[in-house]
Design a protein around this motif. Structure first.
Motif, PDB file in Angstrom:
ATOM      1  N   TYR A 171     -19.478 -11.264 -32.940  1.00  0.00           N
ATOM      2  CA  TYR A 171     -18.981 -12.641 -33.025  1.00  0.00           C
ATOM      3  C   TYR A 171     -18.947 -13.295 -31.656  1.00  0.00           C
ATOM      4  N   SER A 172     -18.900 -14.606 -31.685  1.00  0.00           N
ATOM      5  CA  SER A 172     -18.550 -15.377 -30.501  1.00  0.00           C
ATOM      6  C   SER A 172     -17.567 -16.456 -30.910  1.00  0.00           C
ATOM      7  N   ILE A 173     -16.899 -16.981 -29.931  1.00  0.00           N
ATOM      8  CA  ILE A 173     -15.919 -18.046 -30.175  1.00  0.00           C
ATOM      9  C   ILE A 173     -16.291 -19.216 -29.286  1.00  0.00           C
ATOM     10  N   ILE A 174     -16.447 -20.385 -29.909  1.00  0.00           N
ATOM     11  CA  ILE A 174     -16.814 -21.578 -29.148  1.00  0.00           C
ATOM     12  C   ILE A 174     -15.582 -22.482 -29.055  1.00  0.00           C
ATOM     13  N   GLY A 175     -15.215 -22.808 -27.857  1.00  0.00           N
ATOM     14  CA  GLY A 175     -14.084 -23.706 -27.639  1.00  0.00           C
ATOM     15  C   GLY A 175     -14.611 -25.116 -27.414  1.00  0.00           C
ATOM     16  N   VAL A 176     -14.171 -26.049 -28.232  1.00  0.00           N
ATOM     17  CA  VAL A 176     -14.740 -27.399 -28.181  1.00  0.00           C
ATOM     18  C   VAL A 176     -13.720 -28.397 -27.652  1.00  0.00           C
ATOM     19  N   GLN A 200     -10.284 -10.846 -29.267  1.00  0.00           N
ATOM     20  CA  GLN A 200     -11.245  -9.795 -28.914  1.00  0.00           C
ATOM     21  C   GLN A 200     -10.720  -8.382 -29.143  1.00  0.00           C
ATOM     22  N   LEU A 252     -18.906 -19.642 -39.202  1.00  0.00           N
ATOM     23  CA  LEU A 252     -18.103 -19.298 -40.388  1.00  0.00           C
ATOM     24  C   LEU A 252     -16.988 -20.298 -40.663  1.00  0.00           C
ATOM     25  N   PHE A 253     -16.244 -20.626 -39.623  1.00  0.00           N
ATOM     26  CA  PHE A 253     -15.155 -21.605 -39.791  1.00  0.00           C
ATOM     27  C   PHE A 253     -14.665 -22.050 -38.417  1.00  0.00           C
ATOM     28  N   VAL A 308      -8.194 -16.151 -26.942  1.00  0.00           N
ATOM     29  CA  VAL A 308      -9.496 -15.496 -27.146  1.00  0.00           C
ATOM     30  C   VAL A 308      -9.379 -13.996 -26.865  1.00  0.00           C
ATOM     31  N   GLU A 309      -8.672 -13.649 -25.802  1.00  0.00           N
ATOM     32  CA  GLU A 309      -8.467 -12.228 -25.485  1.00  0.00           C
ATOM     33  C   GLU A 309      -7.757 -11.503 -26.626  1.00  0.00           C
ATOM     34  N   ALA A 367     -10.202 -13.820 -35.572  1.00  0.00           N
ATOM     35  CA  ALA A 367      -9.572 -15.137 -35.776  1.00  0.00           C
ATOM     36  C   ALA A 367      -8.102 -14.988 -36.165  1.00  0.00           C
ATOM     37  N   ASP A 371     -22.182 -13.418 -34.665  1.00  0.00           N
ATOM     38  CA  ASP A 371     -23.140 -13.441 -33.562  1.00  0.00           C
ATOM     39  C   ASP A 371     -23.860 -12.096 -33.423  1.00  0.00           C
TER      40      ASP A 371
END
Lengths: 251, 251
Positions: free
Chosen positions: A47-52, A36, A158-159, A32-33, A118, A82
């Motif tokens: 943007y944001s990033i969701i970790g699932v 960014q 987005l993806f 993630v870093e 990404a 975002d």
């Protein structure tokens, strides 16, 4: 010695089968870093990033995408445009910033911001020996993805991206791209139809040969056949409507 | 020993002053090849890359962007969404593929394809010791960019990128991004307003400190102030109209 980034890019292929080895928290944070630090338009960081990791959420997303590797992977990221935090700033200051982030330009800025981040994640992961695959398939039902992930207004999925240690069954080689001369133009765009059609024909032959060799003659679809089939029915006809619902492309 | 891609990403900053050292043809080709190997949605490869060396064309693009580094650099790339070849296939086969590439989904696919390719170029260039800056400023007048570069229908200019050997005057350090915890969400998006506003305040302080230190107290703008100013007038209000003219966002 580490390889160059150029060499790393040349080995890229999508990985869809992963070993059952979850990524560590540290690895996720590093990825993630890396994302960014990609360039961002005017520092907007849209943007944001969701970790699932939750199995039920993964399963629900898999039902949208139809792909088993949404569940079976080392880690699952979902990338969203975002402007939620920008909209909060806007509300606090009673501004009219929505004229920017609800416009077509705002959509382009957000989409580009997300994708640059990404791709930093992708190359960083591949450099660590991991494999990745982008999941545009989450756009099959963006409304449902919004429900599953609790996305508020001004946030648009987005993806996704599945990451992990490639399974030993994952054979294969990088997929041949359009030849350099087709994609690269010098000083001006070359829109000569005859020449472009000739180039497509030549590329079609290369791709047919590639598939024939890889499948022992079982498959011999050309690039333009694939593209024609894929594009001949309108895919994801609800995208514009859902962009509007989420506060995009309104102004 | 080469550094890791993670380490490379953490050193990124935009470079806007370059030495007068043009990139070699070999370097340009390697950069484009790196771009081409990025992931592409369903193999669609919906982009082209225009390399600009002609001084008159550079000057004309500079007038659109207003930035001297559009002229003064080691090399100039312009990245375009490109469905021209798909439209030729469509004409040849009398198909209805335009329902795909002229849709909102088609625009997202093309924009993502372009950006993934561009970020591969960026990281490959930085790994070679070059510096880069994205030029979203070319969207100040996409109609004019289309004229300058001879872009046909179904081709849309997204951004440029100046590349080159950083000038010795180019000091500075990477710009601080939003903290990890603001951008990263676990399993579901955290849309708690109070919490997000608190985070923004905290980040604003960090950014103010950063500017104050860097400018010996001359500048102390917070992030949200910058964003508010930038977004408070509608930027590039003609984007949607120009997308339509070029055959995007029509269906």
């Amino acid at each position: 010695m580490k390889q160059s980034v150029y060499d790393l890019t040349q080995q890229h292929r999508s990985i869809r089968q992963f070993k059952d080895e979850p990524l560590s928290k540290e690895t996720v944070q590093k990825l993630v870093e890396a994302g960014q630090m990609a360039s961002t338009s005017s520092y907007v960081q849209a943007y944001s990033i969701i970790g699932v990791t939750d199995p039920d959420i993964k399963q629900a997303l898999k039902e949208v995408s139809g792909q088993q590797h949404v569940v079976d992977n080392g880690y699952l990221f979902v990338y969203v445009i975002d402007y939620y935090r920008h909209s909060l700033i806007n509300n606090e200051t009673k501004g009219n910033m929505e004229t920017s982030f609800e416009s077509a330009e705002g959509l382009l800025v957000g989409t580009i911001d997300v994708a640059l981040a990404a791709q930093n994640v992708a190359l960083t992961a591949e450099d660590m020996g991991l494999g990745i695959v982008y999941l545009g398939s989450l756009r099959n039902d963006v409304e449902r993805v919004g429900e599953i992930l609790g996305l508020p207004e001004h946030v648009f999925p987005l993806f996704g991206m599945a990451v992990g240690v490639p399974s030993d069954d994952e054979q294969g080689s990088p997929k041949q791209r359009l030849p350099f001369e087709h994609v690269f133009h010098e000083n001006q765009y070359n829109s000569d139809k005859t020449q472009q059609l000739e180039q497509i024909k030549q590329y079609d032959k290369e791709i047919q040969d590639y598939y024939q060799k890889r499948t022992n003659g079982k498959r011999s679809e050309s690039w333009s056949e694939q593209i024609r089939k894929m594009m001949s029915k309108k895919t994801r006809p609800d995208i514009l409507e859902n962009l509007n619902v989420k506060g995009f492309m309104k102004k």
